[in-house]
Structures are given as structure tokens and as C-alpha cells.
Write a protein that holds these residues in place. Structure first.
Motif, PDB file in Angstrom:
ATOM      1  N   SER A  67     -19.412 -18.006  -8.657  1.00  0.00           N
ATOM      2  CA  SER A  67     -20.291 -18.973  -9.324  1.00  0.00           C
ATOM      3  C   SER A  67     -21.775 -18.745  -9.068  1.00  0.00           C
ATOM      4  CB  SER A  67     -19.921 -20.394  -8.893  1.00  0.00           C
ATOM      5  OG  SER A  67     -20.129 -20.551  -7.502  1.00  0.00           O
ATOM      6  N   PHE A  68     -22.143 -18.139  -7.957  1.00  0.00           N
ATOM      7  CA  PHE A  68     -23.552 -17.947  -7.621  1.00  0.00           C
ATOM      8  C   PHE A  68     -24.120 -16.620  -8.117  1.00  0.00           C
ATOM      9  CE2 PHE A  68     -20.833 -16.993  -4.004  1.00  0.00           C
ATOM     10  CZ  PHE A  68     -21.164 -15.677  -3.726  1.00  0.00           C
ATOM     11  N   VAL A  69     -23.291 -15.770  -8.733  1.00  0.00           N
ATOM     12  CA  VAL A  69     -23.752 -14.492  -9.288  1.00  0.00           C
ATOM     13  C   VAL A  69     -24.151 -14.716 -10.743  1.00  0.00           C
ATOM     14  CG1 VAL A  69     -23.115 -12.122  -9.858  1.00  0.00           C
ATOM     15  CG2 VAL A  69     -22.322 -13.141  -7.719  1.00  0.00           C
ATOM     16  N   ASP A  70     -25.345 -14.281 -11.103  1.00  0.00           N
ATOM     17  CA  ASP A  70     -25.860 -14.461 -12.463  1.00  0.00           C
ATOM     18  C   ASP A  70     -25.329 -13.340 -13.360  1.00  0.00           C
ATOM     19  OD1 ASP A  70     -27.206 -15.041 -14.759  1.00  0.00           O
ATOM     20  OD2 ASP A  70     -29.198 -15.115 -13.837  1.00  0.00           O
ATOM     21  N   ALA A  71     -24.152 -13.583 -13.943  1.00  0.00           N
ATOM     22  CA  ALA A  71     -23.490 -12.573 -14.772  1.00  0.00           C
ATOM     23  C   ALA A  71     -24.188 -12.368 -16.112  1.00  0.00           C
ATOM     24  CB  ALA A  71     -22.033 -12.962 -14.995  1.00  0.00           C
ATOM     25  N   SER A  72     -25.209 -13.170 -16.420  1.00  0.00           N
ATOM     26  CA  SER A  72     -25.959 -12.969 -17.663  1.00  0.00           C
ATOM     27  C   SER A  72     -26.967 -11.826 -17.540  1.00  0.00           C
ATOM     28  CB  SER A  72     -26.685 -14.253 -18.064  1.00  0.00           C
ATOM     29  OG  SER A  72     -27.731 -14.541 -17.148  1.00  0.00           O
ATOM     30  N   LYS A  73     -27.199 -11.375 -16.322  1.00  0.00           N
ATOM     31  CA  LYS A  73     -28.116 -10.251 -16.071  1.00  0.00           C
ATOM     32  C   LYS A  73     -27.423  -8.936 -16.432  1.00  0.00           C
ATOM     33  CE  LYS A  73     -31.396 -12.677 -14.036  1.00  0.00           C
ATOM     34  NZ  LYS A  73     -32.755 -12.778 -14.409  1.00  0.00           N
ATOM     35  N   LEU A  91     -28.737 -13.445  -8.233  1.00  0.00           N
ATOM     36  CA  LEU A  91     -28.256 -14.775  -7.880  1.00  0.00           C
ATOM     37  C   LEU A  91     -28.718 -15.812  -8.896  1.00  0.00           C
ATOM     38  CD1 LEU A  91     -28.998 -14.649  -4.057  1.00  0.00           C
ATOM     39  CD2 LEU A  91     -26.824 -14.223  -5.202  1.00  0.00           C
ATOM     40  N   LYS A  92     -27.866 -16.798  -9.170  1.00  0.00           N
ATOM     41  CA  LYS A  92     -28.233 -17.902 -10.055  1.00  0.00           C
ATOM     42  C   LYS A  92     -29.135 -18.862  -9.295  1.00  0.00           C
ATOM     43  CE  LYS A  92     -24.131 -18.202 -12.970  1.00  0.00           C
ATOM     44  NZ  LYS A  92     -22.940 -19.022 -13.270  1.00  0.00           N
ATOM     45  N   LYS A  93     -30.182 -19.303  -9.962  1.00  0.00           N
ATOM     46  CA  LYS A  93     -31.083 -20.276  -9.341  1.00  0.00           C
ATOM     47  C   LYS A  93     -30.363 -21.605  -9.178  1.00  0.00           C
ATOM     48  CE  LYS A  93     -35.475 -18.438 -10.848  1.00  0.00           C
ATOM     49  NZ  LYS A  93     -36.735 -18.691 -11.539  1.00  0.00           N
ATOM     50  N   GLY A  94     -30.560 -22.227  -8.021  1.00  0.00           N
ATOM     51  CA  GLY A  94     -29.996 -23.533  -7.748  1.00  0.00           C
ATOM     52  C   GLY A  94     -28.520 -23.535  -7.388  1.00  0.00           C
ATOM     53  N   GLU A  95     -27.884 -22.391  -7.410  1.00  0.00           N
ATOM     54  CA  GLU A  95     -26.453 -22.298  -7.071  1.00  0.00           C
ATOM     55  C   GLU A  95     -26.335 -21.897  -5.598  1.00  0.00           C
ATOM     56  OE1 GLU A  95     -22.581 -22.848  -8.162  1.00  0.00           O
ATOM     57  OE2 GLU A  95     -24.186 -22.855  -9.651  1.00  0.00           O
ATOM     58  N   PRO A  96     -25.599 -22.679  -4.785  1.00  0.00           N
ATOM     59  CA  PRO A  96     -25.485 -22.327  -3.365  1.00  0.00           C
ATOM     60  C   PRO A  96     -24.719 -21.027  -3.157  1.00  0.00           C
ATOM     61  CG  PRO A  96     -24.049 -24.180  -3.897  1.00  0.00           C
ATOM     62  CD  PRO A  96     -24.853 -23.886  -5.127  1.00  0.00           C
ATOM     63  N   LEU A  97     -25.204 -20.237  -2.231  1.00  0.00           N
ATOM     64  CA  LEU A  97     -24.607 -18.939  -1.899  1.00  0.00           C
ATOM     65  C   LEU A  97     -23.474 -19.154  -0.899  1.00  0.00           C
ATOM     66  CD1 LEU A  97     -24.607 -15.850  -1.874  1.00  0.00           C
ATOM     67  CD2 LEU A  97     -26.461 -15.935  -0.231  1.00  0.00           C
ATOM     68  N   ALA A  98     -22.300 -18.633  -1.202  1.00  0.00           N
ATOM     69  CA  ALA A  98     -21.131 -18.753  -0.323  1.00  0.00           C
ATOM     70  C   ALA A  98     -20.794 -17.367   0.230  1.00  0.00           C
ATOM     71  CB  ALA A  98     -19.959 -19.346  -1.091  1.00  0.00           C
ATOM     72  N   TRP A  99     -21.343 -17.055   1.395  1.00  0.00           N
ATOM     73  CA  TRP A  99     -21.131 -15.738   2.008  1.00  0.00           C
ATOM     74  C   TRP A  99     -19.648 -15.427   2.203  1.00  0.00           C
ATOM     75  CZ3 TRP A  99     -24.817 -12.102   2.531  1.00  0.00           C
ATOM     76  CH2 TRP A  99     -26.153 -12.508   2.527  1.00  0.00           C
ATOM     77  N   PRO A 100     -18.841 -16.364   2.756  1.00  0.00           N
ATOM     78  CA  PRO A 100     -17.420 -16.021   2.960  1.00  0.00           C
ATOM     79  C   PRO A 100     -16.701 -15.654   1.657  1.00  0.00           C
ATOM     80  CG  PRO A 100     -17.996 -17.982   4.217  1.00  0.00           C
ATOM     81  CD  PRO A 100     -19.165 -17.676   3.331  1.00  0.00           C
ATOM     82  N   LYS A 101     -16.979 -16.372   0.572  1.00  0.00           N
ATOM     83  CA  LYS A 101     -16.346 -16.050  -0.716  1.00  0.00           C
ATOM     84  C   LYS A 101     -16.777 -14.665  -1.201  1.00  0.00           C
ATOM     85  CE  LYS A 101     -15.554 -20.660  -2.513  1.00  0.00           C
ATOM     86  NZ  LYS A 101     -15.781 -21.604  -3.603  1.00  0.00           N
ATOM     87  N   LEU A 102     -18.036 -14.325  -0.977  1.00  0.00           N
ATOM     88  CA  LEU A 102     -18.543 -13.012  -1.372  1.00  0.00           C
ATOM     89  C   LEU A 102     -17.833 -11.908  -0.590  1.00  0.00           C
ATOM     90  CD1 LEU A 102     -20.496 -11.158  -2.861  1.00  0.00           C
ATOM     91  CD2 LEU A 102     -22.210 -11.709  -1.126  1.00  0.00           C
ATOM     92  N   PHE A 103     -17.753 -12.074   0.717  1.00  0.00           N
ATOM     93  CA  PHE A 103     -17.083 -11.073   1.546  1.00  0.00           C
ATOM     94  C   PHE A 103     -15.606 -10.944   1.169  1.00  0.00           C
ATOM     95  CE2 PHE A 103     -20.368 -12.191   5.022  1.00  0.00           C
ATOM     96  CZ  PHE A 103     -21.284 -11.308   4.485  1.00  0.00           C
ATOM     97  N   GLU A 104     -14.955 -12.069   0.853  1.00  0.00           N
ATOM     98  CA  GLU A 104     -13.545 -12.053   0.441  1.00  0.00           C
ATOM     99  C   GLU A 104     -13.368 -11.326  -0.893  1.00  0.00           C
ATOM    100  OE1 GLU A 104     -12.067 -16.072   0.406  1.00  0.00           O
ATOM    101  OE2 GLU A 104     -12.661 -16.376   2.493  1.00  0.00           O
ATOM    102  N   ALA A 105     -14.294 -11.530  -1.835  1.00  0.00           N
ATOM    103  CA  ALA A 105     -14.201 -10.868  -3.141  1.00  0.00           C
ATOM    104  C   ALA A 105     -14.307  -9.356  -3.000  1.00  0.00           C
ATOM    105  CB  ALA A 105     -15.289 -11.394  -4.079  1.00  0.00           C
ATOM    106  N   VAL A 106     -15.212  -8.893  -2.150  1.00  0.00           N
ATOM    107  CA  VAL A 106     -15.358  -7.445  -1.927  1.00  0.00           C
ATOM    108  C   VAL A 106     -14.107  -6.901  -1.249  1.00  0.00           C
ATOM    109  CG1 VAL A 106     -16.701  -5.662  -0.749  1.00  0.00           C
ATOM    110  CG2 VAL A 106     -17.873  -7.563  -1.867  1.00  0.00           C
ATOM    111  N   LYS A 107     -13.580  -7.650  -0.293  1.00  0.00           N
ATOM    112  CA  LYS A 107     -12.359  -7.215   0.391  1.00  0.00           C
ATOM    113  C   LYS A 107     -11.179  -7.166  -0.580  1.00  0.00           C
ATOM    114  CE  LYS A 107      -9.818  -7.766   4.599  1.00  0.00           C
ATOM    115  NZ  LYS A 107     -10.036  -8.048   5.991  1.00  0.00           N
ATOM    116  N   ALA A 108     -11.113  -8.129  -1.508  1.00  0.00           N
ATOM    117  CA  ALA A 108     -10.040  -8.150  -2.509  1.00  0.00           C
ATOM    118  C   ALA A 108     -10.111  -6.932  -3.430  1.00  0.00           C
ATOM    119  CB  ALA A 108     -10.114  -9.434  -3.332  1.00  0.00           C
ATOM    120  N   ALA A 109     -11.306  -6.361  -3.569  1.00  0.00           N
ATOM    121  CA  ALA A 109     -11.476  -5.149  -4.375  1.00  0.00           C
ATOM    122  C   ALA A 109     -11.145  -3.890  -3.576  1.00  0.00           C
ATOM    123  CB  ALA A 109     -12.901  -5.067  -4.905  1.00  0.00           C
ATOM    124  N   GLY A 110     -10.827  -4.053  -2.282  1.00  0.00           N
ATOM    125  CA  GLY A 110     -10.415  -2.917  -1.465  1.00  0.00           C
ATOM    126  C   GLY A 110     -11.500  -2.326  -0.591  1.00  0.00           C
TER     127      GLY A 110
END
Length: 133
Positions: A67-73, A91-110
């Protein structure tokens, strides 16, 4: 004839193998690649094992859904530098950054994240997986 071809092939491998080993050792001896510049509204990740553009597409697919990644870029907000081993996220303005979710997403990609950086009030902040806030 089969023995001759096999012998010739083996000889070619032996002749060219030392050159390949020398290039690999020179590449690792040159040290880590320089990180991209850190800008406001972006996040930079150092990803272990990121070496192939094709494989790195899995990271883009997983991370761009957050949710915090600006996919429109451009590039869905996820710029990959597989040669240097970095990912830069818009990053999307005003969207809180969730470090654990980010690290989990990268790990899910291997892949594994060794560290992440962003600017908070103009000052660099570094986070590592498993690190408390």
C-alpha cells in the motif's frame, strides 16, 4: 570421432576457464557497488543475491502490491539495479511505511534484504530485518 570431439571440447573449456575465473575474482575484489542517491519520497533496499533482471521481476511484482509503494510511478514504483544489488521504491505521500511487510514481500520473492534506507525529515534512517523500531 566421438572421442576426438569430446577431447577437443574439453581442451576448449580448459583454455577458456582460467579467464572466466580471473574475471569473477576481479569483480568480487572491486568491492560493493555504489548505492543510488537517496531522495525524499524514496526508499532504498540492499538485496542479497539480486543479480539477474529476469529473476528480479518477482520482487517488483510482490513489492508493487504494498500500500505504501506508489505503483503509478514508472516501473510500478520499483526500480531494480541488479548489477549493484539495490532496489529503489517510490513511496506514496501520507501512507505509513511498514518495514516488516516490505521485508516479508522481498523474502516471498526469494531474496533477503540486508538493509533499507529512507529519509525522515531530511535525515537518513536505516532499518534491518528483525530490528526493533
Amino acid at each position: 570421432m566421438k572421442t576426438f570431439v569430446t577431447g577437443l571440447f574439453s581442451l576448449l573449456i580448459l583454455v577458456h576457464a582460467p579467464a572466466g575465473f580471473a574475471e569473477a575474482s576481479q569483480a568480487s575484489a572491486s568491492g560493493p557497488k555504489e548505492a543510488p542517491a537517496l531522495k525524499q519520497g524514496e526508499l532504498r533496499l540492499r538485496v542479497d543475491g539480486l543479480v539477474c533482471a529476469f529473476c528480479a521481476q518477482g520482487i517488483r511484482k510482490k513489492v508493487a502490491k504494498l500500500s505504501f509503494v506508489d505503483a503509478s510511478k514508472p516501473q510500478k514504483g520499483v526500480t531494480l539495479d541488479e548489477k549493484a544489488g539495490f532496489i529503489v521504491l517510490a513511496l506514496k505521500k501520507g501512507e505509513p511505511l511498514a518495514w516488516p511487510k516490505l521485508f516479508e514481500a522481498v523474502k516471498a520473492a526469494g531474496y533477503e534484504v540486508s538493509a533499507g534506507w529512507t529519509l525522515v525529515d531530511g535525515k537518513p534512517v536505516r532499518k534491518r530485518p528483525g530490528e526493533k523500531s
